[in-house]
Design an enzyme around this catalytic site. Structure first.
Site, PDB file in Angstrom:
ATOM      1  N   SER A 245      16.216  -9.350 -59.855  1.00 42.16           N
ATOM      2  CA  SER A 245      14.837  -9.064 -60.245  1.00 42.16           C
ATOM      3  C   SER A 245      14.234  -8.163 -59.167  1.00 42.16           C
ATOM      4  O   SER A 245      14.877  -7.858 -58.161  1.00 42.16           O
ATOM      5  CB  SER A 245      14.031 -10.355 -60.350  1.00 42.16           C
ATOM      6  N   LYS A 246      12.980  -7.767 -59.366  1.00 36.66           N
ATOM      7  CA  LYS A 246      12.356  -6.862 -58.396  1.00 36.66           C
ATOM      8  C   LYS A 246      12.250  -7.492 -57.016  1.00 36.66           C
ATOM      9  O   LYS A 246      12.388  -6.812 -56.000  1.00 36.66           O
ATOM     10  CB  LYS A 246      10.975  -6.430 -58.898  1.00 36.66           C
ATOM     11  N   ARG A 247      12.058  -8.814 -56.973  1.00 35.28           N
ATOM     12  CA  ARG A 247      11.950  -9.440 -55.644  1.00 35.28           C
ATOM     13  C   ARG A 247      13.303  -9.441 -54.933  1.00 35.28           C
ATOM     14  O   ARG A 247      13.368  -9.514 -53.713  1.00 35.28           O
ATOM     15  CB  ARG A 247      11.413 -10.871 -55.767  1.00 35.28           C
TER      16      ARG A 247
END
Length: 471
Positions: A245-247
Site C-alpha cells: 500500500s502507499k504506507r
C-alpha cells in the site's frame, strides 16, 4: 543450414493511471533486462482504452518515470486505443470461423443468471445460452456483445517460467466477452492482437494476470497464432507481508525521485525484489543485464523494505561523482524547495560534496545538509546549536577568532592546524572547540567536516559568522 536465431522481444504495457507505480516499474525493469540480456527489443505499449482515466498527464508521467529509471524503449510507443479497428477485425475473423458468436442476453437476464448460480452454490459464470442459438431469434432492440467460444472440454495449460505449468480446466473458463455492446473490444482480445502484431516473444508481468494468460492462450490457439512465453512475477508486499500500500511504498517512480533516490540505486533495489544472483546484493546495471534470467525469479512475494533501499542508496551516493551529485541535488531542491542557485553556489556545493555525501542516504539529506552554504548572516541557530553556544563557548570563539584572523591562507589544512594549536593551548580536546565552531558557522550541530566547511565558505564569510556569535 542453421536456422536464424529468433529475436527476443519483450514489452511493458501499463494502463495510464497517473504515475508509474513501483510494481509496474519492477515489471518494466525485468522486461527491459531480459531484452537487453538477449540483445533483443523492449517495446512500450500504453493500454489507453479506458478513455476517462487515460489522460495526457498520466501518459507523460509513465514516460517520465521510465526515463528517470533509465529504461529506454525501442521504436515508437504503441497506443492501444488507436488500434481498435484492428481488434474488431480479429473478432469478426473469429466469428466467421465459428469461434466467436453474438450474445443477446439482456443485463436483466445476466443478473438473474448470476443470482441463480449464487443461490445454488455454483461459480458465477455465463451459461452459454446464446452459444448455439440462431441469430434470427435475437430480441428486438438489444445490442449484442461478441463472446469468444471457449473450449468446453479438456484443459488449457500455461507454461510459465516462474510458476511452472498452470492448468485451467476449460469448463471453468466461460465464454469471454471480446467486443462490448457499444462495439469496443475488451482487454483480453486487445492484448492478444497487440502482442501478436508487435511480435512479442516473452510476456513478463504480475501474477495477477495468470488467469488472463489462460484466457489469452485460448484466443491465440483459436487464431492459430504462436503463444508467447510467459513469466508471471509474484506481486510486491509490504514489510508486514500485507499487500503493498502507499504506507509501504506503493508510490510513483517520480515520488522516489523527489525523495532523493538515485535511479541506479532504484534499479539495483528493484531487480533484487524477487530475483537473485547468488548472494550478490549490490551490482551494476551492466552486471544485472549480464546475469538476468527468468528462471531465477522467485515464486514468493517480495517484501519492500525502505531501510534496505535507503542503505543501498547511501552506498550509491558515496560512489557517485561529486559534480553529478551537486547538479542532481540542485535540480531536486530547485523543484521541491525553490532554490535559486548560481555558479558560485554550485562550486561551493561541489567542494563540500565529499563531506556532505559521506553520511547521506538521499539527495534530500545532501540538500538539507548544504543549508549552511545558502543562509545569510546573521544565521539562525537550531536548538542544539543554541545550547552549544553558551557564554563560555562564545568567549572561547572570541579567543579563537583572534588567532584565525591572522591567517590569510584559508585552506582546510591550514585552518585545522590553527584550531588544533589553539585547543592544545587552551588544554581542550579538539571536539570542545570544533563543536561550538560548527554551531557558529552552520547554525547546526551536524555538518560536513568543519575545516572543509570553513574553507568552502571562504575567509571573509567564515570569519564573519564566527564574529557574529563570539562574545
Amino acid at each position: 543450414m542453421m536456422s536464424e536465431k529468433k529475436t527476443i522481444i519483450t514489452r511493458f504495457a501499463p494502463s495510464p493511471t497517473g504515475y508509474l507505480h513501483i510494481g509496474g516499474a519492477r515489471t518494466a525493469l525485468f522486461s527491459w533486462l531480459y531484452a537487453r540480456h538477449h540483445q533483443g527489443k523492449f517495446l512500450l505499449r500504453i493500454e489507453d482504452t479506458d478513455r476517462q482515466r487515460s489522460t495526457e498527464p498520466a501518459v507523460a508521467a509513465i514516460f517520465e518515470g521510465l526515463r528517470w529509471l533509465g529504461l529506454d524503449w525501442d521504436g515508437e510507443v504503441v497506443h492501444q486505443f488507436s488500434r481498435q479497428s484492428r481488434h474488431v477485425e480479429v473478432a469478426n475473423e473469429l466469428m466467421s470461423q465459428g469461434k466467436a458468436y453474438r450474445c443477446y442476453a439482456s443485463p436483466e437476464e445476466l443478473d438473474e443468471m448470476r443470482e441463480k448460480a449464487r443461490a445454488e452454490g455454483r461459480p458465477v459464470r455465463y451459461d452459454g445460452r446464446w452459444r448455439d442459438r440462431d441469430p434470427s431469434e435475437a430480441p428486438a432492440g438489444v445490442k449484442p456483445v461478441i463472446r469468444f467460444r471457449s473450449p468446453d472440454e479438456g484443459e488449457t495449460v500455461v507454461r510459465d517460467h516462474v510458476m511452472g505449468d498452470v492448468r485451467f480446466p476449460n469448463d471453468q473458463l466461460d465464454d469471454l466477452i471480446i467486443v462490448r455492446s457499444d462495439g469496443t473490444p475488451t482487454y483480453n482480445l486487445s492484448v492478444v492482437v497487440d502482442d501478436h502484431d508487435m511480435g512479442i516473444t516473452h510476456i513478463i508481468r504480475g501474477d495477477d494476470h495468470l488467469t488472463n494468460a489462460g484466457r489469452q492462450s485460448q484466443i491465440y490457439a483459436a487464431l492459430g497464432w504462436p503463444v508467447p512465453e510467459f513469466a508471471h512475477v509474484p506481486l510486491i508486499h509490504g514489510p508486514d507481508g500485507a499487500k503493498l500500500s502507499k504506507r509501504h511504498g506503493a508510490l510513483g517512480a517520480e515520488t522516489y525521485r523527489d525523495m532523493g533516490y538515485l535511479p541506479e540505486a532504484m534499479r539495483n533495489y528493484l531487480v533484487r525484489l524477487g530475483w537473485s544472483h547468488g548472494d550478490d546484493e549490490i551490482f551494476s546495471t551492466e552486471q544485472a543485464i549480464e546475469w538476468f534470467n527468468l528462471d531465477s525469479i522467485g515464486r514468493s512475494p517480495a517484501r519492500f523494505d525502505f531501510a534496505k533501499l535507503e542503505n543501498l542508496n547511501g552506498h550509491y551516493i558515496r560512489e557517485a561523482d561529486d559534480v553529478r551529485l551537486a547538479d542532481d541535488t540542485i535540480a531536486l531542491m530547485e523543484r521541491l524547495e525553490g532554490w535559486v542557485c548560481d555558479d558560485v553556489f554550485r562550486a561551493k556545493l561541489i567542494a563540500s560534496m565529499p563531506g556532505l555525501k559521506e553520511r547521506a542516504k538521499t539527495l534530500l539529506e545532501i540538500g538539507h545538509g548544504a543549508a549552511f552554504l545558502r543562509v545569510q548572516r546573521p544565521i539562525a541557530l537550531d536548538d542544539k546549536a543554541s545550547q552549544l553556544l553558551n557564554g563560555e563557548a562564545r568567549s572561547l570563539l572570541k579567543r579563537l577568532l583572534d588567532r584565525l584572523e591572522t591567517k590569510n591562507d584559508w585552506a582546510a589544512g591550514e585552518i585545522e592546524a590553527v584550531v588544533r594549536s589553539f585547543a592544545e593551548d587552551e588544554n581542550l580536546k579538539l571536539g570542545k572547540v570544533a563543536q561550538p565552531l560548527r554551531a557558529a558557522v552552520t547554525g547546526s550541530s551536524v555538518s560536513p567536516p568543519i575545516f572543509d566547511v570553513l574553507a568552502t565558505l571562504g575567509r571573509d564569510e567564515a570569519l564573519g559568522r564566527i564574529k557574529d556569535q563570539a562574545a
